[in-house]
Scaffold this motif. Structure first.
Motif, PDB file in Angstrom:
ATOM      1  N   CYS A  26      53.912 -33.149  -9.029  1.00 36.65           N
ATOM      2  CA  CYS A  26      55.011 -33.943  -8.477  1.00 36.65           C
ATOM      3  C   CYS A  26      54.516 -34.935  -7.431  1.00 36.65           C
ATOM      4  O   CYS A  26      54.703 -36.145  -7.588  1.00 36.65           O
ATOM      5  N   PRO A  27      53.842 -34.493  -6.349  1.00 34.09           N
ATOM      6  CA  PRO A  27      53.333 -35.480  -5.385  1.00 34.09           C
ATOM      7  C   PRO A  27      52.217 -36.337  -5.960  1.00 34.09           C
ATOM      8  O   PRO A  27      52.085 -37.509  -5.609  1.00 34.09           O
ATOM      9  N   ALA A  28      51.412 -35.753  -6.861  1.00 34.10           N
ATOM     10  CA  ALA A  28      50.295 -36.509  -7.433  1.00 34.10           C
ATOM     11  C   ALA A  28      50.785 -37.738  -8.187  1.00 34.10           C
ATOM     12  O   ALA A  28      50.166 -38.803  -8.134  1.00 34.10           O
ATOM     13  N   LEU A  29      51.891 -37.613  -8.878  1.00 34.07           N
ATOM     14  CA  LEU A  29      52.424 -38.731  -9.646  1.00 34.07           C
ATOM     15  C   LEU A  29      53.341 -39.616  -8.813  1.00 34.07           C
ATOM     16  O   LEU A  29      53.420 -40.827  -9.034  1.00 34.07           O
ATOM     17  N   ALA A  30      54.030 -39.024  -7.842  1.00 35.05           N
ATOM     18  CA  ALA A  30      55.040 -39.774  -7.092  1.00 35.05           C
ATOM     19  C   ALA A  30      54.445 -40.680  -6.016  1.00 35.05           C
ATOM     20  O   ALA A  30      54.931 -41.797  -5.810  1.00 35.05           O
ATOM     21  N   VAL A  31      53.418 -40.233  -5.309  1.00 37.94           N
ATOM     22  CA  VAL A  31      52.903 -41.005  -4.172  1.00 37.94           C
ATOM     23  C   VAL A  31      51.648 -41.807  -4.505  1.00 37.94           C
ATOM     24  O   VAL A  31      51.088 -42.461  -3.633  1.00 37.94           O
ATOM     25  N   SER A  32      51.222 -41.753  -5.756  1.00 39.85           N
ATOM     26  CA  SER A  32      49.963 -42.414  -6.118  1.00 39.85           C
ATOM     27  C   SER A  32      50.153 -43.878  -6.503  1.00 39.85           C
ATOM     28  O   SER A  32      49.431 -44.407  -7.343  1.00 39.85           O
ATOM     29  N   THR A  33      51.134 -44.536  -5.904  1.00 45.83           N
ATOM     30  CA  THR A  33      51.348 -45.962  -6.179  1.00 45.83           C
ATOM     31  C   THR A  33      50.318 -46.829  -5.463  1.00 45.83           C
ATOM     32  O   THR A  33      50.133 -47.982  -5.820  1.00 45.83           O
ATOM     33  N   SER A  34      49.661 -46.263  -4.438  1.00 39.38           N
ATOM     34  CA  SER A  34      48.620 -47.006  -3.731  1.00 39.38           C
ATOM     35  C   SER A  34      47.567 -46.029  -3.220  1.00 39.38           C
ATOM     36  O   SER A  34      47.852 -44.854  -2.992  1.00 39.38           O
ATOM     37  N   VAL A  35      46.355 -46.536  -3.027  1.00 42.00           N
ATOM     38  CA  VAL A  35      45.262 -45.693  -2.528  1.00 42.00           C
ATOM     39  C   VAL A  35      45.561 -45.225  -1.105  1.00 42.00           C
ATOM     40  O   VAL A  35      45.235 -44.103  -0.720  1.00 42.00           O
ATOM     41  N   THR A  36      46.216 -46.071  -0.322  1.00 40.29           N
ATOM     42  CA  THR A  36      46.565 -45.701   1.054  1.00 40.29           C
ATOM     43  C   THR A  36      47.494 -44.489   1.062  1.00 40.29           C
ATOM     44  O   THR A  36      47.293 -43.542   1.829  1.00 40.29           O
ATOM     45  N   ASN A  37      48.512 -44.517   0.220  1.00 36.66           N
ATOM     46  CA  ASN A  37      49.425 -43.378   0.115  1.00 36.66           C
ATOM     47  C   ASN A  37      48.683 -42.127  -0.340  1.00 36.66           C
ATOM     48  O   ASN A  37      48.933 -41.022   0.156  1.00 36.66           O
ATOM     49  N   ALA A  38      47.780 -42.298  -1.304  1.00 38.47           N
ATOM     50  CA  ALA A  38      47.030 -41.162  -1.828  1.00 38.47           C
ATOM     51  C   ALA A  38      46.166 -40.526  -0.740  1.00 38.47           C
ATOM     52  O   ALA A  38      46.120 -39.298  -0.602  1.00 38.47           O
ATOM     53  N   LEU A  39      45.490 -41.356   0.039  1.00 36.01           N
ATOM     54  CA  LEU A  39      44.646 -40.833   1.124  1.00 36.01           C
ATOM     55  C   LEU A  39      45.495 -40.150   2.194  1.00 36.01           C
ATOM     56  O   LEU A  39      45.116 -39.105   2.730  1.00 36.01           O
ATOM     57  N   GLY A  40      46.647 -40.752   2.519  1.00 42.58           N
ATOM     58  CA  GLY A  40      47.532 -40.156   3.521  1.00 42.58           C
ATOM     59  C   GLY A  40      48.061 -38.807   3.081  1.00 42.58           C
ATOM     60  O   GLY A  40      48.050 -37.842   3.852  1.00 42.58           O
ATOM     61  N   MET A  41      48.534 -38.734   1.830  1.00 43.54           N
ATOM     62  CA  MET A  41      49.038 -37.464   1.310  1.00 43.54           C
ATOM     63  C   MET A  41      47.931 -36.433   1.223  1.00 43.54           C
ATOM     64  O   MET A  41      48.133 -35.248   1.534  1.00 43.54           O
ATOM     65  N   GLY A  42      46.752 -36.878   0.825  1.00 36.71           N
ATOM     66  CA  GLY A  42      45.617 -35.957   0.741  1.00 36.71           C
ATOM     67  C   GLY A  42      45.236 -35.400   2.099  1.00 36.71           C
ATOM     68  O   GLY A  42      44.955 -34.209   2.236  1.00 36.71           O
ATOM     69  N   ALA A  43      45.227 -36.263   3.122  1.00 37.58           N
ATOM     70  CA  ALA A  43      44.876 -35.815   4.467  1.00 37.58           C
ATOM     71  C   ALA A  43      45.879 -34.790   4.991  1.00 37.58           C
ATOM     72  O   ALA A  43      45.496 -33.769   5.597  1.00 37.58           O
ATOM     73  N   CYS A  44      47.169 -35.039   4.758  1.00 32.52           N
ATOM     74  CA  CYS A  44      48.206 -34.089   5.182  1.00 32.52           C
ATOM     75  C   CYS A  44      48.025 -32.740   4.471  1.00 32.52           C
ATOM     76  O   CYS A  44      48.136 -31.675   5.090  1.00 32.52           O
ATOM     77  N   THR A  45      47.745 -32.799   3.182  1.00 28.82           N
ATOM     78  CA  THR A  45      47.588 -31.570   2.403  1.00 28.82           C
ATOM     79  C   THR A  45      46.353 -30.791   2.842  1.00 28.82           C
ATOM     80  O   THR A  45      46.390 -29.560   2.943  1.00 28.82           O
ATOM     81  N   ILE A  46      45.257 -31.504   3.105  1.00 24.03           N
ATOM     82  CA  ILE A  46      44.042 -30.830   3.582  1.00 24.03           C
ATOM     83  C   ILE A  46      44.308 -30.113   4.894  1.00 24.03           C
ATOM     84  O   ILE A  46      43.918 -28.953   5.083  1.00 24.03           O
ATOM     85  N   ALA A  47      44.972 -30.801   5.833  1.00 21.77           N
ATOM     86  CA  ALA A  47      45.260 -30.197   7.140  1.00 21.77           C
ATOM     87  C   ALA A  47      46.083 -28.925   6.993  1.00 21.77           C
ATOM     88  O   ALA A  47      45.752 -27.884   7.584  1.00 21.77           O
ATOM     89  N   VAL A  48      47.141 -28.993   6.183  1.00 16.75           N
ATOM     90  CA  VAL A  48      47.997 -27.820   5.997  1.00 16.75           C
ATOM     91  C   VAL A  48      47.252 -26.704   5.272  1.00 16.75           C
ATOM     92  O   VAL A  48      47.337 -25.526   5.646  1.00 16.75           O
TER      93      VAL A  48
END
Length: 230
Positions: A26-48
């Motif tokens: 769900c997040p992989a497909l929804a937020v991957s409209t830009s590399v910036t969004n992908a990096l931001g979502m990835g950073a949040c997920t790594i932290a959690v």
């Protein structure tokens, strides 16, 4: 290979949550409209992932089995709330772009899956390494999808114009169907390279062609059949 490095390697390559395990779609497909969004979502997920894995590992022996999953959800939700507040305070534009998908990290199957499958059974250091590996693997998957969607859908990368002015963007890639098309293309390449996903492995272990939803053979039955043959 060192166990700590092995956990990171497994998360990025061998057990990549997006391309191999097919988790967090769900997040992989929804937020991957830009590399910036992908990096931001990835950073949040790594932290959690890392912090919740460490805490769950530390308290794993004092949490009763009857309330194990609710306890894990409370722990994860606490850290997601902290991450969300930090995003709202210091990364306003990125937070607005990611929207509801930051609080939805709470129910991301990668987070709860690693808490249940690994952090609740292993010491804190290994659990932290597992969180880093899975988080980096998730981020890698997001960035790969976002790279193609943003480059060919907008002609940019991280908001910077890359393609020449004469390039005609494929607007479909930025829309919802584009996410499925890019993911399908990547999986097609993986299949061509004989890189097996978890879905492939389940089909092969069941000895069937397809139709997993209608299949009545359980994993337990598969194991029993294999043991009987042995």
């Amino acid at each position: 290979m060192n166990k700590n490095l092995e956990r990171i390697y497994n998360g990025i390559i061998k057990e990549n949550p997006v391309f191999i395990m097919m988790l967090g779609m769900c997040p992989a497909l929804a937020v991957s409209t830009s590399v910036t969004n992908a990096l931001g979502m990835g950073a949040c997920t790594i932290a959690v992932l890392v912090i919740s894995n460490i805490v769950i590992s530390l308290v794993r022996k004092i949490i009763p089995d009857e309330v194990r999953l609710p306890a894990f959800i409370v722990i994860v939700a606490s850290f997601v709330t902290v991450v969300e507040l930090i995003m709202k305070a210091y990364f306003v534009e990125l937070n607005a772009s990611l929207g509801v998908y930051i609080p939805l990290i709470v129910v991301n199957c990668i987070i709860l899956g690693r808490a249940e499958a690994y952090a609740s059974k292993n010491p804190p250091l290994l659990s932290a390494m597992d969180g880093i590996g899975m988080g980096l693997g998730f981020t890698f998957g997001l960035v790969c999808i976002a790279f193609f969607r943003e480059l060919f859908g907008n002609g940019t990368l991280c908001g910077v114009q890359i393609m020449p002015e004469s390039f005609q963007p494929v607007a479909l890639l930025i829309k919802a169907p584009g996410a499925f098309l890019v993911l399908g293309f990547i999986v097609m390449v993986m299949n061509a390279l004989h890189i097996k996903t978890e879905a492939n492995r389940r089909v092969e272990s069941a000895g069937c062609e397809a139709g997993c939803a209608a299949c009545g053979v359980s994993d337990k039955e598969n194991c029993e059949k294999k043991e009987a043959k042995a």
